[in-house]
Design a protein around this motif. Structure first.
Motif, PDB file in Angstrom:
ATOM      1  N   VAL A  90       0.847  -1.196   0.000  1.00  0.00           N
ATOM      2  CA  VAL A  90       0.000   0.000   0.000  1.00  0.00           C
ATOM      3  C   VAL A  90       0.882   1.245   0.000  1.00  0.00           C
ATOM      4  O   VAL A  90       1.914   1.296   0.671  1.00  0.00           O
ATOM      5  N   ASP A  91       0.493   2.264  -0.789  1.00  0.00           N
ATOM      6  CA  ASP A  91       1.276   3.511  -0.784  1.00  0.00           C
ATOM      7  C   ASP A  91       0.426   4.745  -0.452  1.00  0.00           C
ATOM      8  O   ASP A  91       0.905   5.871  -0.500  1.00  0.00           O
ATOM      9  N   PHE A  92      -0.850   4.538  -0.113  1.00  0.00           N
ATOM     10  CA  PHE A  92      -1.701   5.676   0.265  1.00  0.00           C
ATOM     11  C   PHE A  92      -2.807   5.165   1.186  1.00  0.00           C
ATOM     12  O   PHE A  92      -3.383   4.105   0.939  1.00  0.00           O
ATOM     13  N   LEU A  93      -3.101   5.953   2.229  1.00  0.00           N
ATOM     14  CA  LEU A  93      -4.121   5.551   3.207  1.00  0.00           C
ATOM     15  C   LEU A  93      -5.359   6.428   3.046  1.00  0.00           C
ATOM     16  O   LEU A  93      -5.232   7.649   2.897  1.00  0.00           O
ATOM     17  N   LEU A  94      -6.515   5.797   3.064  1.00  0.00           N
ATOM     18  CA  LEU A  94      -7.767   6.554   2.985  1.00  0.00           C
ATOM     19  C   LEU A  94      -8.608   6.219   4.215  1.00  0.00           C
ATOM     20  O   LEU A  94      -9.075   5.080   4.361  1.00  0.00           O
ATOM     21  N   ALA A  95      -8.780   7.202   5.085  1.00  0.00           N
ATOM     22  CA  ALA A  95      -9.642   7.000   6.257  1.00  0.00           C
ATOM     23  C   ALA A  95     -11.047   7.439   5.880  1.00  0.00           C
ATOM     24  O   ALA A  95     -11.248   8.554   5.393  1.00  0.00           O
ATOM     25  N   VAL A  96     -12.013   6.545   6.106  1.00  0.00           N
ATOM     26  CA  VAL A  96     -13.414   6.873   5.845  1.00  0.00           C
ATOM     27  C   VAL A  96     -14.138   6.778   7.181  1.00  0.00           C
ATOM     28  O   VAL A  96     -14.375   5.678   7.682  1.00  0.00           O
TER      29      VAL A  96
END
Ligand code: NZQ
Ligand code: ZN
Length: 392
Positions: A90-96
């Motif tokens: 993974v190279d990007f985190l998305l918090a929802v």
């Protein structure tokens, strides 16, 4: 007035249906393989998670998902997230979600961008040298974590709740659609409004460096949230009120309302973090339960600010001595909390603490702040215990 740095690099995309732009935003910030991190399931039930994964599928952006960030998010899940992201490149985190999912994502980001145990940062042992980039789709207006440099994590062993702040952790983008907050339980909406106001009040009640422009922004923000919290109590689907509160939440904690002062007081937050760690209470409710006792303990040492707050925010009558006006402001604030069904002491919060529990919390709190802290009034362990006792 003190010198200051104001750094708010987060791109804010605000309004209806803005979550549909998530793929473009991830691309803009270089993400190719994503961790979607969320909480206990509200985003599954609302259909938001499905709409996000559909958007990423359509854009051919790969992702893995990790739910389960609880309010007062746990270190154990952070470790799990770090491992998953390493395995999946993974190279990007998305918090929802809300502050808990965002803070947990920030901690995962620190763990990925640094060697060693991520808890070291929360345990004040060393500073992070980076954070994996992250974006946010916000579902609750409260913590301001969508623009803030902070992240608060609870270590299950010993129930130690600690915050870590670093500019590396500021999200690259924040998608804020006020409509997404309409599924919130009323209690969480009120907790959010309380937290937003407290982030500004922590910066307002200080004895150093206060500026007229900063005060005007802070007082305007506080009046706006106070008014719209009541509108939302009676009309939870009011879009404009949701929008006012949501934007206020970001501005309350991105640094704007502290420019020029000494950094703020922050003791109500520190006292609450012990409650959150030990009793797992909702953060905003914990703040409301402790604030009045804190305020009565410190107001004489910060009288001019308490008087200004009483007149300009709580709009009490300008009558009597400075002390009387300050106390009327504190009472009016507690009355406001009660009007939105927030607690004003620990019992109303549902915490039946023994005196030994209070002694333990004061001890942990003092350790957490390195002995003593505060700007309205500097508090040591003895003072912290007195405030906890008064809050019973
Ligand atoms: O977990 P899910 O199922 O998503 O449910 C959440 C949770 O139960 C629910 N919720 C959120 N959005 C919803 C929704 N339910 C229905 N519809 C929606 N649209 O609300 C509950 C609370 O969510 P959470 O993320 O825990 O709330 P909040 O944003 O208040 O975050 C609290 C955490 O942030 C920390 C707090 O200490 C606490 O751990 N803080 C973080 C800060 C920061 N990073 O800058 C600053 C703050 O002072 C605070 O300490
Ligand atoms: Zn807070």
């Amino acid at each position: 007035m003190f010198d200051f740095n104001y750094f708010t690099p987060t791109k804010v995309v605000f309004g209806k249906n803005t979550e549909s732009r998530v793929a473009d935003l991830i691309r803009e910030f270089g993400g190719t393989k994503i961790l979607i991190h969320y909480g206990g399931g509200s985003v599954v039930r609302s259909g938001l998670l499905k709409s996000v994964t559909d958007t990423l599928d359509a854009a051919n952006i790969g992702y893995v998902t990790l739910g389960g960030a609880v309010p007062n998010p746990h270190l154990g899940l952070v470790y799990e997230g770090i491992e998953l992201c390493r395995k999946e490149n993974v190279d990007f985190l998305l918090a929802v979600g809300g502050g808990s999912a965002i803070d947990s994502a920030k901690a995962i980001g620190y763990g990925l961008a640094n060697e060693g145990d991520v808890w070291d940062f929360y345990d004040y042992k060393r500073q992070a040298k980076g954070c994996m980039p992250l974006g946010v789709i916000l579902t609750i207006a409260a913590t301001g974590s969508e623009m803030s440099d902070s992240s608060v994590i609870t270590k299950e062993d010993g129930l130690v709740k600690r915050g870590y702040s670093s500019d590396y952790g500021r999200p690259k983008f924040a998608i804020m659609n006020p409509e997404l907050t309409m599924t919130l339980p009323d209690y969480q909406t009120a907790c959010g409004c309380t937290d937003i106001m407290m982030h500004t009040m922590e910066r307002y009640f200080t004895n150093g460096g206060n500026m007229e422009i900063t005060d005007a922004l802070a007082e305007g923000l506080l009046r706006t949230v106070k008014k719209n919290a009541v509108i939302l109590r009676d009309d939870p689907k009011n879009y404009d009120a949701r929008a006012e509160v949501m934007w206020a939440g970001s501005l309350a904690h991105n640094g704007l309302t502290g420019c020029g002062n000494d950094g703020g007081d922050w003791m109500t937050h520190k006292l609450e973090h012990e409650l959150g760690g030990l009793y797992d209470v909702a953060h905003g409710a914990g703040l409301a339960a402790i604030w009045g006792s804190w305020a009565r303990y410190v107001y004489k040492d910060c009288l001019a600010r308490f008087k200004k707050f009483a007149l300009n925010v709580m709009e009490v009558e300008d009558y009597g001595s400075d002390e009387e006006i300050a106390l009327s402001g504190i009472e009016a604030m507690e009355e406001f909390y009660r009007s939105i069904n927030m607690p004003t002491n620990l019992r109303e919060l549902g915490v039946e603490a023994t005196d030994d529990d209070l002694v333990l919390m004061a001890k942990k709190c003092a350790i957490g702040v390195g002995g003593q802290m505060g700007s309205a009034k500097v508090l040591d362990e003895k003072a912290m215990l007195a405030i906890y006792r008064a809050a019973m």
